[in-house]
Scaffold this active site. Structure first.
Site, PDB file in Angstrom:
ATOM      1  N   ASN A 142       0.814  -1.226   0.000  1.00  0.00           N
ATOM      2  CA  ASN A 142       0.000   0.000   0.000  1.00  0.00           C
ATOM      3  C   ASN A 142       0.846   1.275   0.000  1.00  0.00           C
ATOM      4  O   ASN A 142       0.451   2.281  -0.570  1.00  0.00           O
ATOM      5  CB  ASN A 142      -0.994  -0.003   1.163  1.00  0.00           C
ATOM      6  N   GLU A 182       7.698   3.210  14.694  1.00  0.00           N
ATOM      7  CA  GLU A 182       8.517   3.692  13.590  1.00  0.00           C
ATOM      8  C   GLU A 182       8.331   5.200  13.505  1.00  0.00           C
ATOM      9  O   GLU A 182       7.466   5.765  14.154  1.00  0.00           O
ATOM     10  CB  GLU A 182       8.079   3.015  12.288  1.00  0.00           C
ATOM     11  N   CYS A 203      -3.111   1.454   6.642  1.00  0.00           N
ATOM     12  CA  CYS A 203      -3.240   0.792   7.943  1.00  0.00           C
ATOM     13  C   CYS A 203      -3.966   1.701   8.924  1.00  0.00           C
ATOM     14  O   CYS A 203      -4.746   1.249   9.741  1.00  0.00           O
ATOM     15  CB  CYS A 203      -1.864   0.401   8.464  1.00  0.00           C
ATOM     16  N   GLU A 211       3.865  -3.922  12.332  1.00  0.00           N
ATOM     17  CA  GLU A 211       2.864  -2.880  12.052  1.00  0.00           C
ATOM     18  C   GLU A 211       1.776  -3.579  11.254  1.00  0.00           C
ATOM     19  O   GLU A 211       1.951  -3.877  10.079  1.00  0.00           O
ATOM     20  CB  GLU A 211       3.553  -1.769  11.257  1.00  0.00           C
TER      21      GLU A 211
HETATM   22  P1  NAD Z   1       0.562  -9.823   3.780  1.00  0.00           P
HETATM   23  O1  NAD Z   1       0.669  -9.526   5.215  1.00  0.00           O
HETATM   24  O2  NAD Z   1       0.440 -11.263   3.399  1.00  0.00           O
HETATM   25  O3  NAD Z   1       1.839  -9.232   2.989  1.00  0.00           O
HETATM   26  C1  NAD Z   1       2.680  -8.220   3.501  1.00  0.00           C
HETATM   27  C2  NAD Z   1       4.126  -8.592   3.188  1.00  0.00           C
HETATM   28  O4  NAD Z   1       4.433  -9.844   3.824  1.00  0.00           O
HETATM   29  C3  NAD Z   1       4.426  -8.800   1.696  1.00  0.00           C
HETATM   30  O5  NAD Z   1       5.730  -8.331   1.410  1.00  0.00           O
HETATM   31  C4  NAD Z   1       4.401 -10.315   1.570  1.00  0.00           C
HETATM   32  O6  NAD Z   1       5.185 -10.792   0.488  1.00  0.00           O
HETATM   33  C5  NAD Z   1       5.010 -10.742   2.881  1.00  0.00           C
HETATM   34  N1  NAD Z   1       4.680 -12.117   3.260  1.00  0.00           N
HETATM   35  C6  NAD Z   1       3.566 -12.825   2.936  1.00  0.00           C
HETATM   36  N2  NAD Z   1       3.623 -14.062   3.468  1.00  0.00           N
HETATM   37  C7  NAD Z   1       4.795 -14.144   4.142  1.00  0.00           C
HETATM   38  C8  NAD Z   1       5.419 -15.156   4.909  1.00  0.00           C
HETATM   39  N3  NAD Z   1       4.861 -16.346   5.084  1.00  0.00           N
HETATM   40  N4  NAD Z   1       6.627 -14.894   5.466  1.00  0.00           N
HETATM   41  C9  NAD Z   1       7.209 -13.683   5.327  1.00  0.00           C
HETATM   42  N5  NAD Z   1       6.671 -12.686   4.593  1.00  0.00           N
HETATM   43  C10 NAD Z   1       5.471 -12.899   4.016  1.00  0.00           C
HETATM   44  O7  NAD Z   1      -0.605  -8.962   3.223  1.00  0.00           O
HETATM   45  P2  NAD Z   1      -1.549  -9.236   1.961  1.00  0.00           P
HETATM   46  O8  NAD Z   1      -2.027 -10.643   1.860  1.00  0.00           O
HETATM   47  O9  NAD Z   1      -0.867  -8.732   0.778  1.00  0.00           O
HETATM   48  O10 NAD Z   1      -2.784  -8.314   2.377  1.00  0.00           O
HETATM   49  C11 NAD Z   1      -3.792  -8.866   3.187  1.00  0.00           C
HETATM   50  C12 NAD Z   1      -4.308  -7.913   4.212  1.00  0.00           C
HETATM   51  O11 NAD Z   1      -3.226  -7.371   4.975  1.00  0.00           O
HETATM   52  C13 NAD Z   1      -4.984  -6.655   3.671  1.00  0.00           C
HETATM   53  O12 NAD Z   1      -6.310  -6.903   3.343  1.00  0.00           O
HETATM   54  C14 NAD Z   1      -4.841  -5.716   4.823  1.00  0.00           C
HETATM   55  O13 NAD Z   1      -5.851  -5.931   5.759  1.00  0.00           O
HETATM   56  C15 NAD Z   1      -3.538  -6.099   5.440  1.00  0.00           C
HETATM   57  N6  NAD Z   1      -2.442  -5.196   5.075  1.00  0.00           N
HETATM   58  C16 NAD Z   1      -2.063  -4.289   5.996  1.00  0.00           C
HETATM   59  C17 NAD Z   1      -1.042  -3.405   5.689  1.00  0.00           C
HETATM   60  C18 NAD Z   1      -0.581  -2.382   6.681  1.00  0.00           C
HETATM   61  O14 NAD Z   1      -0.145  -1.325   6.295  1.00  0.00           O
HETATM   62  N7  NAD Z   1      -0.610  -2.679   7.957  1.00  0.00           N
HETATM   63  C19 NAD Z   1      -0.425  -3.429   4.447  1.00  0.00           C
HETATM   64  C20 NAD Z   1      -0.823  -4.409   3.519  1.00  0.00           C
HETATM   65  C21 NAD Z   1      -1.831  -5.284   3.855  1.00  0.00           C
END
Ligand code: NAD
Length: 495
Positions: free
Chosen positions: A165, A474, A297, A263
């Site tokens: 995002n 952060e 977020c 976060e």
């Molecule tokens: P996610 O948490 O799966 O992905 C975030 C990061 O984690 C990405 O770089 C991803 O490649 C990495 N990741 C994924 N699986 C991993 C693993 N097993 N080990 C280590 N790293 C891993 O998020 P998503 O599936 O892309 O989005 C799903 C939900 O997450 C969204 O609907 C939203 O609610 C939330 N989200 C929150 C934020 C925030 O700013 N806090 C940002 C993105 C998504």
């Protein structure tokens, strides 16, 4: 070339020039393996490029390079780190147009939003440049027998798992303090937004950041993200993303007792009391939920309204939300696309379920497209009113342009509603009663509170969550804590 020139060429050809091809390891773009994945432009729902899917050996090399570089960087004079980080800010600004357009095409946001993110990224490097030569310890008085003091030491290699995002500014808010503190970096951008971190890493080397100090590896979270989280050479892991993934990253890091900053998002409330100006509340709520298509977020995804101003605020908000023009981020829309088809389907599922429960849908509620081209992954600005505290639309992070509205009569009720989710990232309160604003601010179980302006604050202030929004802070001076270890040194003065 200006952002407009680059944007025009992209809109005509569907291609962006000079995108990095490979990972950025040891100060250079390394040849990519044959494993590739397409990167999509969410504003057009079309692939525009491919990027490399790393395997364990790529991540291993990146961590080895970072380990080598960390040893020499910690010896570099703080004043020199300060000079290099200031230079980094300048180089990022010089390349802001190109970076902003890449960010729009990769993420779906608007050019104005992406340009703002790039400027904040440069500001983060400037802010932490100013901190690099001020990381002093304390002199501690133990009485006449001892001389005692503390020093802040760099933690070593730091890992950064970046969400989709805010790809540029989340990269900068971790990398800049890590470098200022004397640490090295391995970063893994999200699968749907791989390019700006690669470009920024190249630019940092151009600015004088030593080769190997900042490495970027692109690939699948479950593969290379997990590899990073398991690796004992990573001494601090900074993760931004979903609760589910954050919890599994914490489990992977636990056997090595790796330091963690998590976060994990939120369901943040904007509370408006009966004495607040409905126009001002509606304006705050509009930007709180529709900026970045609600994929923030800290989005103000819950509006908690005193019953006396409910109708006035919602009438204004409904009119403004219904007038929002959704279109490709490079064509100056009011709101851009959501980041992926998968994410669009998640938003739709949340809203469909709310409709099936009989929610009071004031506006929006469905998937839409670029109003000019009929393409892209867009969701209508949506308002769900009069929700009960336990409604899933109140409890779940939807992470899209969907506002959930709750109503209240007393201050106690407003506080209970605001704190009534498992998240605790930010909160905002609108009232002209200063005593009430301070009581409510004190009662909020979250990391930051603003009064009479939803997005008040800046990168100079610490940012982070309570409860399932995560832990660690952060930004601000506190943003350096994750990247330094405090050591106490005591000298006996006995003769
Ligand atoms: P996610 O948490 O799966 O992905 C975030 C990061 O984690 C990405 O770089 C991803 O490649 C990495 N990741 C994924 N699986 C991993 C693993 N097993 N080990 C280590 N790293 C891993 O998020 P998503 O599936 O892309 O989005 C799903 C939900 O997450 C969204 O609907 C939203 O609610 C939330 N989200 C929150 C934020 C925030 O700013 N806090 C940002 C993105 C998504």
């Amino acid at each position: 070339m200006t952002a407009q020139d680059i944007a025009r060429t992209y809109l005509e050809t569907g291609k962006l020039d000079a995108l990095p091809d490979g990972h950025f390891i040891g100060g250079r773009t390394t040849p990519a393996s044959n494993r590739k994945m397409e990167s999509f432009d969410p504003g057009r729902s079309e692939a525009f490029a491919e990027f490399s899917l790393a395997d364990d050996s790529d991540m291993d090399r990146a961590i080895s390079e970072a380990e080598k570089a960390a040893k020499s960087w910690r010896q570099v004079a703080p004043s020199e780190r300060c000079r290099i980080l200031n230079n980094a800010a300048r180089v990022l600004r010089d390349n802001a147009d190109r970076l902003s357009v890449i960010e729009v095409v990769d993420s779906g946001k608007t050019l104005a939003e992406a340009a703002g993110d790039v400027q904040s990224s440069a500001r983060l490097f400037e802010y932490y440049a100013g901190a690099a030569d001020k990381l002093d310890g304390r002199s501690v008085n133990l009485g006449p027998g001892y001389t005692a003091f503390t020093v802040r030491e760099p933690v070593g290699v730091t890992g950064h798992i970046i969400p989709w995002n805010y790809p540029t500014s989340t990269f900068a808010r971790g990398v800049a303090p890590a470098l200022a503190a004397g640490c090295s970096v391995v970063a893994k951008p999200a699968e749907t937004t791989p390019f700006t971190a690669l470009v920024m890493a190249e630019l940092l080397v151009e600015a004088g950041v030593p080769e190997g100090l900042v490495n970027v590896v692109t690939g699948l979270g479950a593969e290379v993200g997990a590899k990073m989280a398991h690796d004992p050479r990573i001494k601090q892991l900074t993760f931004t993303g979903s609760v589910t993934t954050g919890v599994s990253v914490a489990q992977m890091a636990a056997p090595n007792v790796t330091r963690l900053t998590l976060e994990l998002g939120g369901k943040s409330p904007l509370i408006a009391f009966e004495d607040a100006d409905p126009e001002k509340v509606a304006d705050g709520a509009y930007w709180a939920i529709f900026s970045n298509s609600g994929q923030i977020c800290s989005a103000g995804s819950r509006l908690i309204l005193h019953k006396a101003i409910r109708d006035d605020v919602l009438a204004i908000l409904k009119e403004r939300a219904s007038a929002i023009r959704t279109a490709h981020g490079l064509t100056a829309p009011d709101m851009g696309a959501v980041n992926s088809e998968l994410h669009l389907s998640r938003i739709k599922a949340h809203v469909d379920a709310a409709k099936a429960r009989g929610a009071n849908l004031l506006t929006g509620g469905d998937v839409t497209h670029d109003v000019e081209t009929g393409k892209g992954w867009f969701f209508e600005p949506t308002i769900l009113a009069d929700l009960a505290p336990n409604d899933p639309a109140v409890q779940d992070e939807i992470f899209g342009p969907v506002l959930s509205v709750q109503n209240f009569e007393t201050e106690e009720e407003a506080i209970a509603l605001a704190n009534g989710t498992e998240f605790g990232l930010i909160a905002s309160v609108y009232t002209n009663d200063i005593g009430r604003s301070m009581r409510v601010a004190a009662a909020m179980d979250c990391g930051q509170v603003s009064v009479n302006d939803y997005w008040a604050g800046g990168l100079e202030l610490p940012f982070g969550g309570n409860k399932k929004s995560g832990y660690g802070r952060e930004k601000g001076w506190e943003g350096l804590d994750a990247y330094t270890k405090v050591k106490s040194i005591t000298i006996s003065n006995a003769s």
